[in-house]
Write an enzyme that holds these catalytic residues in place. Structure first.
Site, mmCIF file in Angstrom:
data_model
loop_
_atom_site.group_PDB
_atom_site.id
_atom_site.type_symbol
_atom_site.label_atom_id
_atom_site.label_comp_id
_atom_site.label_asym_id
_atom_site.label_seq_id
_atom_site.Cartn_x
_atom_site.Cartn_y
_atom_site.Cartn_z
ATOM 1 N N ALA A 141 -3.608 -8.143 -4.131
ATOM 2 C CA ALA A 141 -3.095 -6.791 -4.384
ATOM 3 C C ALA A 141 -4.267 -5.867 -4.715
ATOM 4 O O ALA A 141 -5.332 -6.318 -5.094
ATOM 5 C CB ALA A 141 -2.136 -6.830 -5.558
ATOM 6 N N GLY A 142 -4.033 -4.594 -4.582
ATOM 7 C CA GLY A 142 -5.055 -3.630 -4.990
ATOM 8 C C GLY A 142 -4.398 -2.332 -5.379
ATOM 9 O O GLY A 142 -3.804 -1.660 -4.540
ATOM 10 N N HIS A 143 -4.429 -2.019 -6.663
ATOM 11 C CA HIS A 143 -3.852 -0.754 -7.124
ATOM 12 C C HIS A 143 -4.987 0.184 -7.481
ATOM 13 O O HIS A 143 -5.913 -0.219 -8.161
ATOM 14 C CB HIS A 143 -3.043 -0.935 -8.410
ATOM 15 C CG HIS A 143 -1.911 -1.894 -8.263
ATOM 16 N ND1 HIS A 143 -0.858 -1.659 -7.431
ATOM 17 C CD2 HIS A 143 -1.674 -3.068 -8.858
ATOM 18 C CE1 HIS A 143 -0.015 -2.674 -7.514
ATOM 19 N NE2 HIS A 143 -0.487 -3.539 -8.367
ATOM 20 N N LYS A 194 2.244 2.006 -5.152
ATOM 21 C CA LYS A 194 3.071 1.581 -6.292
ATOM 22 C C LYS A 194 2.344 1.786 -7.612
ATOM 23 O O LYS A 194 2.953 2.115 -8.618
ATOM 24 C CB LYS A 194 3.406 0.082 -6.196
ATOM 25 C CG LYS A 194 4.325 -0.289 -5.081
ATOM 26 C CD LYS A 194 4.535 -1.785 -5.020
ATOM 27 C CE LYS A 194 3.304 -2.592 -4.670
ATOM 28 N NZ LYS A 194 2.787 -2.422 -3.330
ATOM 29 N N GLY A 195 1.025 1.578 -7.577
ATOM 30 C CA GLY A 195 0.223 1.615 -8.807
ATOM 31 C C GLY A 195 0.426 2.899 -9.589
ATOM 32 O O GLY A 195 0.581 2.874 -10.803
ATOM 33 N N GLY A 229 -0.201 13.898 -4.401
ATOM 34 C CA GLY A 229 -1.657 13.765 -4.499
ATOM 35 C C GLY A 229 -1.982 12.553 -5.344
ATOM 36 O O GLY A 229 -1.085 11.963 -5.971
ATOM 37 N N ASP A 289 0.812 -1.211 0.000
ATOM 38 C CA ASP A 289 0.000 0.000 0.000
ATOM 39 C C ASP A 289 0.844 1.259 0.000
ATOM 40 O O ASP A 289 0.434 2.300 0.514
ATOM 41 C CB ASP A 289 -0.981 0.017 1.198
ATOM 42 C CG ASP A 289 -1.760 -1.276 1.282
ATOM 43 O OD1 ASP A 289 -2.276 -1.704 0.242
ATOM 44 O OD2 ASP A 289 -1.817 -1.877 2.369
ATOM 45 N N GLU A 290 2.024 1.179 -0.602
ATOM 46 C CA GLU A 290 2.875 2.370 -0.705
ATOM 47 C C GLU A 290 2.381 3.296 -1.810
ATOM 48 O O GLU A 290 2.836 4.437 -1.908
ATOM 49 C CB GLU A 290 4.330 1.980 -1.025
ATOM 50 C CG GLU A 290 5.052 1.224 0.074
ATOM 51 C CD GLU A 290 4.879 -0.277 -0.065
ATOM 52 O OE1 GLU A 290 4.070 -0.705 -0.916
ATOM 53 O OE2 GLU A 290 5.535 -1.013 0.681
ATOM 54 N N ARG A 294 3.172 -29.532 -5.234
ATOM 55 C CA ARG A 294 3.015 -30.131 -6.572
ATOM 56 C C ARG A 294 1.658 -30.762 -6.815
ATOM 57 O O ARG A 294 1.518 -31.731 -7.535
ATOM 58 C CB ARG A 294 4.159 -31.118 -6.844
ATOM 59 C CG ARG A 294 5.482 -30.392 -6.963
ATOM 60 C CD ARG A 294 6.649 -31.236 -6.624
ATOM 61 N NE ARG A 294 6.598 -31.662 -5.233
ATOM 62 C CZ ARG A 294 7.468 -32.491 -4.685
ATOM 63 N NH1 ARG A 294 8.431 -33.004 -5.397
ATOM 64 N NH2 ARG A 294 7.368 -32.810 -3.421
ATOM 65 N N GLN A 300 2.161 -6.426 -3.317
ATOM 66 C CA GLN A 300 2.551 -6.477 -1.900
ATOM 67 C C GLN A 300 3.902 -5.753 -1.748
ATOM 68 O O GLN A 300 4.117 -4.792 -2.450
ATOM 69 C CB GLN A 300 2.607 -7.921 -1.357
ATOM 70 C CG GLN A 300 1.236 -8.579 -1.248
ATOM 71 C CD GLN A 300 0.783 -9.178 -2.561
ATOM 72 O OE1 GLN A 300 1.496 -9.918 -3.189
ATOM 73 N NE2 GLN A 300 -0.429 -8.869 -2.966
ATOM 74 N N THR A 342 3.027 -12.556 2.978
ATOM 75 C CA THR A 342 2.247 -13.224 1.953
ATOM 76 C C THR A 342 3.047 -14.458 1.512
ATOM 77 O O THR A 342 4.152 -14.700 2.011
ATOM 78 C CB THR A 342 1.899 -12.257 0.794
ATOM 79 O OG1 THR A 342 0.915 -12.872 -0.027
ATOM 80 C CG2 THR A 342 3.126 -11.873 -0.037
ATOM 81 N N GLY A 356 -11.196 -3.109 2.621
ATOM 82 C CA GLY A 356 -11.807 -2.017 3.373
ATOM 83 C C GLY A 356 -11.254 -1.869 4.787
ATOM 84 O O GLY A 356 -11.681 -1.001 5.540
ATOM 85 N N LYS A 363 2.816 10.100 -1.261
ATOM 86 C CA LYS A 363 1.950 10.685 -0.226
ATOM 87 C C LYS A 363 2.651 11.691 0.692
ATOM 88 O O LYS A 363 2.331 11.784 1.884
ATOM 89 C CB LYS A 363 1.312 9.572 0.593
ATOM 90 C CG LYS A 363 0.291 8.752 -0.224
ATOM 91 C CD LYS A 363 -0.513 7.870 0.688
ATOM 92 C CE LYS A 363 -1.777 7.392 0.018
ATOM 93 N NZ LYS A 363 -2.605 6.548 0.853
HETATM 94 P P1 IMP Z 1 -2.417 -12.927 1.904
HETATM 95 O O1 IMP Z 1 -1.481 -12.358 0.892
HETATM 96 O O2 IMP Z 1 -3.866 -12.726 1.567
HETATM 97 O O3 IMP Z 1 -2.092 -14.372 2.239
HETATM 98 O O4 IMP Z 1 -2.191 -12.128 3.276
HETATM 99 C C1 IMP Z 1 -0.971 -12.229 4.002
HETATM 100 C C2 IMP Z 1 -0.582 -10.869 4.588
HETATM 101 O O5 IMP Z 1 -0.244 -9.997 3.526
HETATM 102 C C3 IMP Z 1 -1.699 -10.182 5.370
HETATM 103 O O6 IMP Z 1 -1.133 -9.466 6.444
HETATM 104 C C4 IMP Z 1 -2.290 -9.216 4.363
HETATM 105 O O7 IMP Z 1 -2.925 -8.125 4.966
HETATM 106 C C5 IMP Z 1 -1.035 -8.806 3.618
HETATM 107 N N1 IMP Z 1 -1.288 -8.344 2.236
HETATM 108 C C6 IMP Z 1 -1.537 -9.108 1.153
HETATM 109 N N2 IMP Z 1 -1.678 -8.339 0.060
HETATM 110 C C7 IMP Z 1 -1.494 -7.074 0.448
HETATM 111 C C8 IMP Z 1 -1.464 -5.816 -0.254
HETATM 112 O O8 IMP Z 1 -1.630 -5.718 -1.475
HETATM 113 N N3 IMP Z 1 -1.227 -4.715 0.516
HETATM 114 C C9 IMP Z 1 -0.985 -4.801 1.856
HETATM 115 N N4 IMP Z 1 -0.988 -5.936 2.529
HETATM 116 C C10 IMP Z 1 -1.234 -7.072 1.836
#
Ligand code: IMP
Length: 430
Positions: A39-41, A16-17, A417, A13-14, A142, A223, A238, A303, A332
């Site tokens: 992930a979420g960009h 990166k997107g 921004g 969540d830095e 495997r 991540q 992760t 969320g 930011k």
């Molecule tokens: P998983 O990747 O769903 O197995 O979650 C493992 C850990 O990685 C948890 O603490 C999640 O909150 C964190 N995590 C996974 N994806 C992201 C991301 O895109 N941003 C921030 N934290 C993440």
């Protein structure tokens, strides 16, 4: 021409997107090499918000081929939904290329992710419950099912039945859940094949062809460094390798294929899920609450409120080493604007007075250390319309310079921004 890697230096969540988007403009290929739809960009273009989970950010430029490489784990329904969402917004996302070697996230992976988290109780990891960990576990054991298996329905069914025999046993006997139905899963997954098939490709070949032709290839990490399975704050990580080295296995290139590694660093720190966080500002702390509010620090994906804290330069220095960062992109900076004082953690101390200027390898130590801060003056005014470095107040420039000195690599970009245009390019990167 060697490629560029973009990677988060914190816990994700830095932002990166937005830099991937910025650099994608100058690239021919943008490649995701690990992770999945955990992930979420978020990219904002002319006020329109694009929330991407699986499709590489470069999709928004029509000359870019977005590649989902072998190291990614893919929920095909999520991929199709995302492509449809993009097409509805006028972006032709059928250009996405999907590795036949990428592993599929199956319904039992998501179910297991949910129930194992519940089972762990107060020791839970706080995963995104997207089935990421169980899918990578099956890959390593495997017994995973790959995208290419969909091309042969008989093989797909046989692999699914084999996997379900064990998974249903575990779900029923350990977790007291109902078994999953092979027919239903088979039908659902094979029904997606006509949508997926045109995208399936030999992505290793694609990447090498592009590199050989001197095209610009951007490897987009999801991540971040401290969520890396090997180098992060295990077990609160992760299940893949986001660090720059992950590009080699996740996309099928040698280390020489990369000559630029951009570490994306937020001007402060956040993390979601459980795990150690030395500079954390706990709920109720006025600065922490301000960072969450001004930085909109709630997961794009889940969320969840992110845990806020000051910038941790000890971790940043280590992240620069782990990734071989050639530069930093800071995001930011505008969020810090109202603060009169800014703290940066420059070392840790434990109860016995021992001082650590590097991340202690023993996690029990990391759990207990206290941050040693250096305090810098704030600038006390909004900077969101800064276009050039000279537009930034002196105190903001000093903050950036301080981070450069402590990280020992230059800061090339600063974001002020959420908009694409709100990026200050520092002169040396021009
Ligand atoms: P998983 O990747 O769903 O197995 O979650 C493992 C850990 O990685 C948890 O603490 C999640 O909150 C964190 N995590 C996974 N994806 C992201 C991301 O895109 N941003 C921030 N934290 C993440």
């Amino acid at each position: 021409m060697p490629g560029t890697v973009i990677v988060g230096t914190q816990w994700g969540d830095e932002g990166k997107g937005r830099f991937t988007d910025y650099l994608a403009k100058e690239s021919e290929l943008v490649v995701r090499y690990q992770g999945g739809h955990n992930a979420g960009h978020t990219i904002v273009v002319d006020g329109e918000v694009f929330a991407l989970q699986l499709v590489p950010s470069g999709v928004l430029y029509d000359w870019v081929t977005p590649v989902i490489a072998n190291g990614v784990v893919v929920d095909p329904a999520v991929l199709i939904d995302e492509i449809d969402m993009l097409c509805r917004k006028g972006v032709d996302a059928t250009r996405v290329r999907l590795s036949g070697n990428a592993h599929l996230i199956m319904p039992y992976h998501q179910e297991l992710d949910r129930v194992t988290e519940r089972y762990l109780g107060k020791n839970k990891l706080g995963t995104t419950k997207r089935g990421i960990g169980p899918a990578y576990a099956d890959k390593a054991a495997r017994v995973g099912i790959r995208v290419q298996d969909l091309l042969d329905p008989k093989i797909f069914r046989a692999k699914l039945e084999l996997a379900l025999r064990e998974k249903n046993g575990v779900l029923a006997k350990v977790y007291n859940r109902l078994p999953l139905d092979a027919n239903e899963i088979c039908e659902r997954y094979l029904a997606m094949l006509p949508r997926l098939e045109p995208m399936i490709a030999d992505t290793v070949h694609l990447v090498h062809e592009a590199l050989d032709a001197g095209q610009r290839v951007l490897f987009e990490g999801a991540q971040a460094t401290y969520l890396d399975l090997d180098h992060g704050t295990y077990p609160f990580v992760t299940s893949s390798n986001p660090i720059a080295g992950g590009v080699c296995t996740g996309a099928g290139v040698g280390p020489g294929a990369v000559d630029r590694v951009i570490g994306v660093t937020k001007a402060y720190t956040t993390r979601v899920g459980a795990g150690p966080f030395p500079t954390e500002l706990f709920e109720g702390d006025a600065v922490g609450d301000l960072l969450v509010e001004r930085g909109h620090e709630f997961g794009t994906n889940t969320g969840r409120r992110r845990r806020p804290g000051w910038l941790d330069a000890v971790m940043l220095r280590h992240a620069v080493r782990l990734n071989g960062c050639t530069e930093i992109a800071m995001t930011k900076l505008d969020v810090l604007a109202p603060l009169t004082e800014l703290k940066v953690c420059v070392a840790y101390e434990d109860d016995d007075g021992a001082r650590y200027e590097h991340v202690p390898y023993h996690q029990s130590v990391l759990h207990k250390v206290r941050p040693v801060y250096e305090t810098l003056p704030g600038w006390g005014g909004e900077i969101d319309d800064a276009a050039r470095v000279e537009d930034l107040p002196a105190a903001a420039r000093d903050y950036v310079r301080f981070v450069e000195e402590i990280a020992r690599v230059p800061v090339s970009f600063v974001s002020v921004g959420p908009g694409r245009e709100q990026t200050v390019v520092l002169p040396r990167a021009a």
